[in-house]
Design a protein around this motif. Structure first.
Motif, mmCIF file in Angstrom:
data_model
loop_
_atom_site.group_PDB
_atom_site.id
_atom_site.type_symbol
_atom_site.label_atom_id
_atom_site.label_comp_id
_atom_site.label_asym_id
_atom_site.label_seq_id
_atom_site.Cartn_x
_atom_site.Cartn_y
_atom_site.Cartn_z
ATOM 1 N N GLY A 310 34.857 42.275 47.789
ATOM 2 C CA GLY A 310 34.849 42.574 46.915
ATOM 3 C C GLY A 310 34.620 40.829 46.140
ATOM 4 O O GLY A 310 35.288 40.361 44.580
ATOM 5 N N SER A 315 34.133 41.393 39.260
ATOM 6 C CA SER A 315 34.899 42.693 39.075
ATOM 7 C C SER A 315 34.323 43.125 37.698
ATOM 8 O O SER A 315 34.709 42.649 36.844
ATOM 9 N N GLU A 517 29.511 48.574 40.857
ATOM 10 C CA GLU A 517 29.633 47.486 41.556
ATOM 11 C C GLU A 517 29.577 47.643 42.941
ATOM 12 O O GLU A 517 28.791 46.958 43.972
#
Length: 647
Positions: A310, A315, A517
């Protein structure tokens, strides 16, 4: 390119692949043709050949004496006018062959007499020791001979072109010849001369060169004084080349350390601050990273790991729909149990092995809670009395990391009642159970490449019915360093192999970001990989050009064409005519291309068939040839070849 041009390009040539070795090759050629001498005038060397012929006539071992060679004209060899044109055989008094004592008789081996073979003719100039020894009985009961110091030993079969100056009393095997030189020929000069003649090529193969061919190679002999001058200058150049090679080796070692440290820092970044610092180091060392295909591959792995953790996207701070994903998985499991495809299992917790740090809003669940994992069909089932059908099935060899190798897909007889249980559907994840320790857990998404295909028990099948969990995301995680590290730590390992069981796979701690995402990360990784693939191709092209330039530099001075191995490339032409299905193959026959045609209404263009096969172009042509020969694919009409513009 003449010698002056060569010297002006010296720095560039030495930086090319195998540049230092090319320099040695060139220096030997220049030495053997008199180009290293400061003066083109000197003592006439032809009387030396007369002296050698006289020695041959009175030599006590006439059986080994090299016979007179056909005369060589000055135009056949590049050398100063005062040198004596000749052949290698004119410079050699005698040739002594070798032999090997019987390997089955231990009494012939392990004595104190050195016995030389090709493996002892390394890159050193002098033979000072051998790996093997024979006994006196071994010497007496074989065709090998004692070779005194001072002889020149050459290989005429395996290791063709190798040459050493012998410094010990030794015996030799049948692949070697020992040459006795007259006093008129300096052994160090002959070493240089011989290497240039073998480099020049003889048209021979690995089977070797016949003695008469070897002795007929063209040469030229200077005076003894000039021979010594040439040897001295060549030794100086050799020392320089060795120093350059050592410096290059050290530079390569330091560059590798710098690349490794830089990429390790990038791979181990755990937050945006560490990532920023690591990326600045990558930027500072980009020149050496882009200069190496292997480093680009390592960079690709680093970027994929960071993406999975990530760190390469913005985000959203949304929460993933873990409950809905789990609910869809439970529903699918219930269907499996109703069909008898899955037994009731105890719930499990994620493995504690995972040490990765993910964004706080992501979830982490055992793989078993988001996909249904089942084993494949086991070979060797009792089939007596059962209705069976033959199907193609995927083995570990077919499942690669991110793709399938369908070059060879085998068939298996399966009871009809078990077909649905082991059948593959488009979207299924196939995960390998075992293999080499660094290849266990390879994952690829099945896209229906083969109709009615099953999977073997050493390949796990993972199926998901939730649109909130991207199959591409699961594949990306399992194939990333995150997945590899887990499987390496959780698998059962032997010396060269590793394997995971169903429980270990079910426990895999799968990070789950929000669906939006997942989509962004997968797309970004595809984009980054496409760039790296282009960089790899460019670097490989640069390496190929540099290799060709290096060979051209040698050829321009020596006239020697160095063979460059070229890889099979995708042709820049397009076959327009169609390929059609002919005689339908039986299910038990390996007809991968015919199977693709059947799935596409029996007809495809050659280009589309090649792309659908997933094969390398040379493997595709070979497979196509085989299936045409069996009548499964109809021989097309003469193809219309259309040139495709190069990018």
């Amino acid at each position: 390119m003449n010698v002056k041009q060569f010297l002006s390009s010296f720095n560039y040539i030495v930086s090319l692949p195998d540049g230092v070795e090319k320099l040695k090759e060139i220096s030997f050629f220049l030495a053997a043709t008199g180009a290293l001498l400061s003066d083109d005038s000197g003592v006439d060397a032809r009387p030396l050949l007369d002296s050698i012929r006289e020695q041959k006539a009175i030599h006590p071992e006439q059986r080994k004496v090299v016979p007179p060679q056909t005369k060589l004209s000055p135009s056949e060899v590049r050398a100063p006018k005062h040198w004596a044109p000749c052949r290698i055989g004119d410079l050699v008094l005698t040739i002594t062959g070798g032999g090997t004592p019987s390997k089955s008789n231990p009494a012939y081996w392990g004595g104190d007499i050195p016995w030389a073979s090709v493996k002892d003719l390394r890159d050193e100039k002098y033979l000072k020791e051998t790996e093997d020894f024979i006994t006196r009985d071994g010497l007496l009961n074989s065709s090998t001979n004692l070779i005194p110091p001072g002889r020149v030993i050459v290989s005429t079969r395996m290791g063709l072109g190798k040459i050493v100056i012998n410094e010990i009393e030794t015996t030799i095997n049948q692949d070697l010849k020992a040459l006795e030189l007259p006093v008129e020929v300096d052994s160090d000069f002959f070493y240089i001369l011989y290497r240039t003649r073998i480099i020049k090529g003889t048209g021979t193969t690995v089977s070797g060169i016949k003695q008469r061919q070897l002795m007929a190679l063209p040469a030229a002999l200077p005076s003894i004084e000039e021979q010594k001058q040439i040897v001295e200058k060549t030794n100086e150049l050799t020392v320089l080349c060795d120093k350059l090679k050592a410096q290059q080796k050290e530079r390569t070692r330091l560059a590798k350390l710098a690349r490794s440290a830089t990429l390790n820092a990038l791979s181990n970044a755990e937050n945006s601050m560490e990532l920023e610092v690591a990326l600045s180091r990558v930027n500072a060392h980009m020149e050496i990273i882009l200069d190496d295909v292997e480093s680009l591959a390592d960079l690709e792995k680093c970027l994929i790991k960071l993406a999975v953790q990530g760190l390469l996207h913005i985000s959203t701070d949304e929460s993933p729909s873990l409950g809905k994903i789990k609910e869809a998985c439970l529903t699918l499991k219930s269907e499996y149990r109703e069909n008898g495809w899955l037994r009731t299992r105890k719930s499990i917790s994620p493995s504690t092995y995972d040490m990765n740090v993910y964004p706080s809003h992501w979830g982490v669940l055992p793989l078993d809670e988001v996909v249904v994992i089942t084993g494949g069909i086991t070979k060797g089932h009792k089939l007596k009395g059962k209705e069976v059908r033959s199907f193609q099935y995927l083995s570990v060899a077919n499942v690669q990391r991110g793709f399938f190798d369908l070059t060879s897909v085998k068939y298996i007889n399966v009871p009809v009642e078990h077909v649905d249980k082991y059948s593959l559907e488009s979207g299924d994840l196939l995960i390998t159970e075992g293999g080499d320790w660094d290849k266990v857990g390879r994952t690829a998404i099945w896209k229906g490449e083969i109709r009615d295909c099953l999977h073997q028990n050493h390949v796990f099948k993972a199926r998901s019915s939730s649109p909130l969990l991207m199959k591409e995301w699961v594949e990306l995680v399992l194939n990333s360093a995150v997945g590899r590290d887990y499987f390496a730590g959780a698998s059962k390992q032997t010396t060269n192999l590793a394997s995971i069981n169903m429980t270990q796979l079910r426990k895999f701690p799968l990070p789950i970001p929000p669906t939006s995402e997942q989509i962004e990360i997968v797309q970004k990784v595809k984009y980054l990989i496409s760039i790296i693939q282009k960089l790899k191709a460019q670097q490989q092209a640069l390496n190929d050009v540099a290799t060709m330039l290096s060979s051209a530099a040698v050829k321009s001075i020596t006239g020697v064409q160095t063979e460059v191995q070229s890889k099979m490339k995708v042709p820049k032409t397009e076959l327009v005519s169609n390929l059609r299905i002919g005689v339908s193959p039986a299910n038990s026959e390996r007809a991968a291309l015919a199977a693709i045609l059947i799935r596409n209404n029996g007809e495809l263009s050659a280009k589309n068939l090649w792309q659908a096969s997933g094969l390398e172009i040379d493997a595709f042509y070979q497979k196509l040839k085989t299936e045409m020969a069996r009548g499964w694919i109809v021989q097309p009409e003469p193809a219309d070849v259309r040139e495709v513009e190069a990018s």
